[in-house]
Design a protein around this motif. Structure first.
Motif, PDB file in Angstrom:
ATOM      1  N   ASP A   1      10.363  27.858  16.705  1.00 55.96           N
ATOM      2  CA  ASP A   1       9.564  28.749  15.855  1.00 55.96           C
ATOM      3  C   ASP A   1      10.161  30.142  15.723  1.00 55.96           C
ATOM      4  OD1 ASP A   1       7.792  26.693  15.505  1.00 55.96           O
ATOM      5  OD2 ASP A   1       6.396  27.366  17.063  1.00 55.96           O
ATOM      6  N   SER A   2      10.984  30.532  16.725  1.00 61.09           N
ATOM      7  CA  SER A   2      11.588  31.864  16.674  1.00 61.09           C
ATOM      8  C   SER A   2      12.925  31.874  15.948  1.00 61.09           C
ATOM      9  CB  SER A   2      11.788  32.402  18.100  1.00 61.09           C
ATOM     10  OG  SER A   2      12.764  31.632  18.797  1.00 61.09           O
ATOM     11  N   GLY A   3      13.389  30.704  15.516  1.00 62.41           N
ATOM     12  CA  GLY A   3      14.661  30.616  14.825  1.00 62.41           C
ATOM     13  C   GLY A   3      15.840  30.309  15.731  1.00 62.41           C
ATOM     14  N   GLN A   4      15.577  30.075  17.012  1.00 65.42           N
ATOM     15  CA  GLN A   4      16.632  29.746  17.963  1.00 65.42           C
ATOM     16  C   GLN A   4      17.096  28.299  17.763  1.00 65.42           C
ATOM     17  OE1 GLN A   4      18.395  31.280  20.667  1.00 65.42           O
ATOM     18  NE2 GLN A   4      19.438  29.286  20.602  1.00 65.42           N
ATOM     19  N   GLU A   5      18.412  28.129  17.675  1.00 65.87           N
ATOM     20  CA  GLU A   5      18.980  26.793  17.531  1.00 65.87           C
ATOM     21  C   GLU A   5      18.780  26.002  18.829  1.00 65.87           C
ATOM     22  OE1 GLU A   5      20.339  23.492  16.176  1.00 65.87           O
ATOM     23  OE2 GLU A   5      20.449  25.228  14.821  1.00 65.87           O
ATOM     24  N   ILE A   6      18.233  24.792  18.742  1.00 68.15           N
ATOM     25  CA  ILE A   6      17.962  23.976  19.936  1.00 68.15           C
ATOM     26  C   ILE A   6      18.346  22.510  19.732  1.00 68.15           C
ATOM     27  CG2 ILE A   6      16.108  25.434  20.832  1.00 68.15           C
ATOM     28  CD1 ILE A   6      14.136  23.439  19.531  1.00 68.15           C
ATOM     29  N   GLY A   7      19.037  22.212  18.636  1.00 65.28           N
ATOM     30  CA  GLY A   7      19.370  20.825  18.330  1.00 65.28           C
ATOM     31  C   GLY A   7      20.172  20.144  19.421  1.00 65.28           C
ATOM     32  N   ALA A   8      21.202  20.819  19.938  1.00 65.11           N
ATOM     33  CA  ALA A   8      22.040  20.224  20.972  1.00 65.11           C
ATOM     34  C   ALA A   8      21.260  20.022  22.267  1.00 65.11           C
ATOM     35  CB  ALA A   8      23.260  21.105  21.225  1.00 65.11           C
ATOM     36  N   VAL A   9      20.390  20.976  22.603  1.00 62.11           N
ATOM     37  CA  VAL A   9      19.570  20.857  23.808  1.00 62.11           C
ATOM     38  C   VAL A   9      18.696  19.610  23.722  1.00 62.11           C
ATOM     39  CG1 VAL A   9      17.689  21.876  25.125  1.00 62.11           C
ATOM     40  CG2 VAL A   9      19.561  23.313  24.324  1.00 62.11           C
ATOM     41  N   ARG A  10      18.067  19.415  22.588  1.00 61.00           N
ATOM     42  CA  ARG A  10      17.202  18.245  22.415  1.00 61.00           C
ATOM     43  C   ARG A  10      18.006  16.953  22.560  1.00 61.00           C
ATOM     44  NH1 ARG A  10      13.590  19.011  17.108  1.00 61.00           N
ATOM     45  NH2 ARG A  10      12.873  16.970  17.832  1.00 61.00           N
ATOM     46  N   GLY A  11      19.232  16.961  22.054  1.00 60.66           N
ATOM     47  CA  GLY A  11      20.076  15.784  22.166  1.00 60.66           C
ATOM     48  C   GLY A  11      20.411  15.455  23.608  1.00 60.66           C
ATOM     49  N   VAL A  12      20.795  16.479  24.378  1.00 60.23           N
ATOM     50  CA  VAL A  12      21.150  16.274  25.778  1.00 60.23           C
ATOM     51  C   VAL A  12      19.940  15.818  26.585  1.00 60.23           C
ATOM     52  CG1 VAL A  12      22.057  17.331  27.877  1.00 60.23           C
ATOM     53  CG2 VAL A  12      23.015  17.959  25.659  1.00 60.23           C
ATOM     54  N   LEU A  13      18.799  16.460  26.374  1.00 57.38           N
ATOM     55  CA  LEU A  13      17.593  16.096  27.117  1.00 57.38           C
ATOM     56  C   LEU A  13      17.201  14.647  26.839  1.00 57.38           C
ATOM     57  CD1 LEU A  13      15.342  19.267  26.642  1.00 57.38           C
ATOM     58  CD2 LEU A  13      16.764  18.659  28.605  1.00 57.38           C
ATOM     59  N   GLY A  14      17.282  14.243  25.587  1.00 62.47           N
ATOM     60  CA  GLY A  14      16.943  12.873  25.242  1.00 62.47           C
ATOM     61  C   GLY A  14      17.879  11.873  25.896  1.00 62.47           C
ATOM     62  N   SER A  15      19.160  12.235  25.953  1.00 63.09           N
ATOM     63  CA  SER A  15      20.154  11.356  26.558  1.00 63.09           C
ATOM     64  C   SER A  15      19.905  11.171  28.054  1.00 63.09           C
ATOM     65  CB  SER A  15      21.555  11.933  26.321  1.00 63.09           C
ATOM     66  OG  SER A  15      22.536  11.167  26.979  1.00 63.09           O
ATOM     67  N   ILE A  16      19.632  12.272  28.741  1.00 62.29           N
ATOM     68  CA  ILE A  16      19.409  12.204  30.184  1.00 62.29           C
ATOM     69  C   ILE A  16      18.074  11.533  30.496  1.00 62.29           C
ATOM     70  CG2 ILE A  16      19.067  13.592  32.275  1.00 62.29           C
ATOM     71  CD1 ILE A  16      21.146  15.533  31.174  1.00 62.29           C
ATOM     72  N   LEU A  17      17.071  11.777  29.649  1.00 62.85           N
ATOM     73  CA  LEU A  17      15.781  11.106  29.836  1.00 62.85           C
ATOM     74  C   LEU A  17      15.951   9.596  29.722  1.00 62.85           C
ATOM     75  CD1 LEU A  17      12.757  11.330  30.266  1.00 62.85           C
ATOM     76  CD2 LEU A  17      12.480  11.565  27.788  1.00 62.85           C
ATOM     77  N   THR A  18      16.809   9.168  28.817  1.00 69.74           N
ATOM     78  CA  THR A  18      17.091   7.736  28.670  1.00 69.74           C
ATOM     79  C   THR A  18      17.713   7.176  29.948  1.00 69.74           C
ATOM     80  OG1 THR A  18      17.398   7.922  26.268  1.00 69.74           O
ATOM     81  CG2 THR A  18      18.387   6.007  27.358  1.00 69.74           C
ATOM     82  N   MET A  19      18.599   7.948  30.578  1.00 65.66           N
ATOM     83  CA  MET A  19      19.194   7.520  31.847  1.00 65.66           C
ATOM     84  C   MET A  19      18.123   7.344  32.914  1.00 65.66           C
ATOM     85  SD  MET A  19      22.635   9.838  32.243  1.00 65.66           S
ATOM     86  CE  MET A  19      22.904   9.171  33.876  1.00 65.66           C
ATOM     87  N   ILE A  20      17.227   8.312  33.013  1.00 66.94           N
ATOM     88  CA  ILE A  20      16.175   8.259  34.030  1.00 66.94           C
ATOM     89  C   ILE A  20      15.236   7.089  33.776  1.00 66.94           C
ATOM     90  CG2 ILE A  20      14.179   9.488  34.968  1.00 66.94           C
ATOM     91  CD1 ILE A  20      15.713  12.097  34.448  1.00 66.94           C
ATOM     92  N   GLU A  21      14.879   6.891  32.515  1.00 69.29           N
ATOM     93  CA  GLU A  21      14.005   5.766  32.170  1.00 69.29           C
ATOM     94  C   GLU A  21      14.699   4.437  32.428  1.00 69.29           C
ATOM     95  OE1 GLU A  21      13.131   6.675  28.117  1.00 69.29           O
ATOM     96  OE2 GLU A  21      11.311   7.821  28.615  1.00 69.29           O
ATOM     97  N   GLY A  22      16.054   4.453  32.409  1.00 68.91           N
ATOM     98  CA  GLY A  22      16.824   3.249  32.667  1.00 68.91           C
ATOM     99  C   GLY A  22      17.022   2.965  34.142  1.00 68.91           C
ATOM    100  N   GLY A  23      16.526   3.864  35.014  1.00 70.88           N
ATOM    101  CA  GLY A  23      16.586   3.593  36.442  1.00 70.88           C
ATOM    102  C   GLY A  23      17.341   4.604  37.274  1.00 70.88           C
ATOM    103  N   ALA A  24      17.989   5.597  36.666  1.00 74.85           N
ATOM    104  CA  ALA A  24      18.705   6.616  37.441  1.00 74.85           C
ATOM    105  C   ALA A  24      17.702   7.476  38.207  1.00 74.85           C
ATOM    106  CB  ALA A  24      19.540   7.499  36.511  1.00 74.85           C
ATOM    107  N   THR A  25      17.866   7.568  39.513  1.00 77.42           N
ATOM    108  CA  THR A  25      16.920   8.319  40.343  1.00 77.42           C
ATOM    109  C   THR A  25      17.514   9.571  40.950  1.00 77.42           C
ATOM    110  OG1 THR A  25      17.521   6.978  42.266  1.00 77.42           O
ATOM    111  CG2 THR A  25      15.634   6.243  40.960  1.00 77.42           C
ATOM    112  N   HIS A  26      18.853   9.676  40.999  1.00 68.91           N
ATOM    113  CA  HIS A  26      19.510  10.838  41.605  1.00 68.91           C
ATOM    114  C   HIS A  26      20.503  11.407  40.589  1.00 68.91           C
ATOM    115  CE1 HIS A  26      17.804   8.758  45.003  1.00 68.91           C
ATOM    116  NE2 HIS A  26      17.996   9.832  45.746  1.00 68.91           N
ATOM    117  N   VAL A  27      20.130  12.531  40.006  1.00 73.40           N
ATOM    118  CA  VAL A  27      20.887  13.089  38.888  1.00 73.40           C
ATOM    119  C   VAL A  27      21.172  14.567  39.120  1.00 73.40           C
ATOM    120  CG1 VAL A  27      20.915  13.516  36.403  1.00 73.40           C
ATOM    121  CG2 VAL A  27      19.798  11.456  37.286  1.00 73.40           C
ATOM    122  N   GLY A  28      22.408  14.979  38.879  1.00 74.70           N
ATOM    123  CA  GLY A  28      22.776  16.389  38.926  1.00 74.70           C
ATOM    124  C   GLY A  28      23.584  16.724  37.684  1.00 74.70           C
ATOM    125  N   VAL A  29      23.318  17.877  37.082  1.00 75.00           N
ATOM    126  CA  VAL A  29      24.020  18.300  35.867  1.00 75.00           C
ATOM    127  C   VAL A  29      24.695  19.646  36.133  1.00 75.00           C
ATOM    128  CG1 VAL A  29      23.809  18.910  33.427  1.00 75.00           C
ATOM    129  CG2 VAL A  29      22.353  17.108  34.399  1.00 75.00           C
TER     130      VAL A  29
END
Length: 269
Positions: free
Chosen positions: A25-53
């Motif tokens: 809403d403030s005009g800040q670009e967040i497209g890449a952040v959303r992409g990364v979060l979705g990717s890592i969430l998919t890993m966690i939903e797939g069974g990854a329990t120990h994750v470091g970035v």
């Protein structure tokens, strides 16, 4: 347990150039952040329990002092750079541990975490999630492996040897000779990947290579008088180039905590 170590800088760059622009809403670009979060969430939903970035909170590092031509943040889109801190906070909110690196690089955090996790008897396997050839030096047999998530390529030590023709421990020396455009150093003129692989399949490090013409049995000569002359011309930098691509495996942080939403592991440095 399996430990997943993710190169957040690579992921953010990848999604920045792969997904459409998206702003809050403030005009800040967040497209890449959303992409990364979705990717890592998919890993966690797939069974990854120990994750470091790990992320490069500041693009420059101690390697810029070793070599003036080393990569910097110059020329990087401001809309991309502005998303690093947003990604770090968002991942932390998800329960994923983040290492925002300043003096060292994200690669160093990944290398340090991999080295520590590999020593823990509770860990079955360490998976370093990045296609960066620099991180191939961290691969250990099938205990520490490298995963290119986009291409779905998993490499253990045998896979690294098949790709480069050398063992993981020689990767920094190999890159010092052939160069790495991604990191901003050109290598040594007159040396290609085949010659470097032939040399480092026999001599582990630059310091071990004799300063004379040599041939490797069953191979064509890999150090001719010309190549020796070229190599000697760069004698003063025999060690420094390999240090630029050799990863730090003991980042001086008090501890590394690798965890997902359902389990936790503390690895003390």
């Amino acid at each position: 347990m399996d430990i997943y170590l993710i190169d957040g800088t690579y992921e953010l760059f990848r999604y920045f150039y792969a997904v459409p622009s998206s702003k809050d809403d403030s005009g800040q670009e967040i497209g890449a952040v959303r992409g990364v979060l979705g990717s890592i969430l998919t890993m966690i939903e797939g069974g990854a329990t120990h994750v470091g970035v790990a992320t490069d909170h500041v693009i420059e590092s101690f390697r810029n002092d070793l070599y003036p031509g080393y990569k910097t943040g110059e020329g990087v889109d401001a809309a991309l750079l502005s998303q690093f801190s947003i990604l770090e906070k968002a991942l932390q909110s998800m329960g994923v541990l983040v290492w925002p690196m300043v003096k060292f690089e994200a690669d160093d955090a990944l290398a340090s975490a991999a080295a520590k996790a590999a020593k823990d008897k509770r860990v079955r396997q360490v998976i370093i999630c990045t296609p960066d050839k620099d991180l191939s030096q961290c691969v250990v047999r099938s205990r520490v492996v490298q995963l290119d998530r986009r291409r779905e390529i998993l490499r253990d030590e045998a896979g690294v040897i098949a790709k480069f023709g050398i063992k993981p421990s020689s990767i920094p020396d190999y890159l010092a000779m052939v160069g790495d455009s991604a990191d901003g150093y050109p290598g040594i003129p007159g040396w290609g990947s085949k010659a470097a692989a032939a040399v480092f399949s026999r001599y582990r490090h630059l310091e071990d290579v004799p300063k004379r013409p040599l041939s490797i049995p069953t191979c064509t000569p890999v150090m001719t008088p010309y190549s020796v002359e070229v190599f000697s011309r760069y004698e003063a930098s025999r060690t420094v180039p390999s240090q630029r691509s050799r990863k730090v495996t003991a980042v001086p942080r008090r501890s590394l905590n690798l965890f997902g939403p359902f389990a936790a592991l503390r690895l003390c440095l």
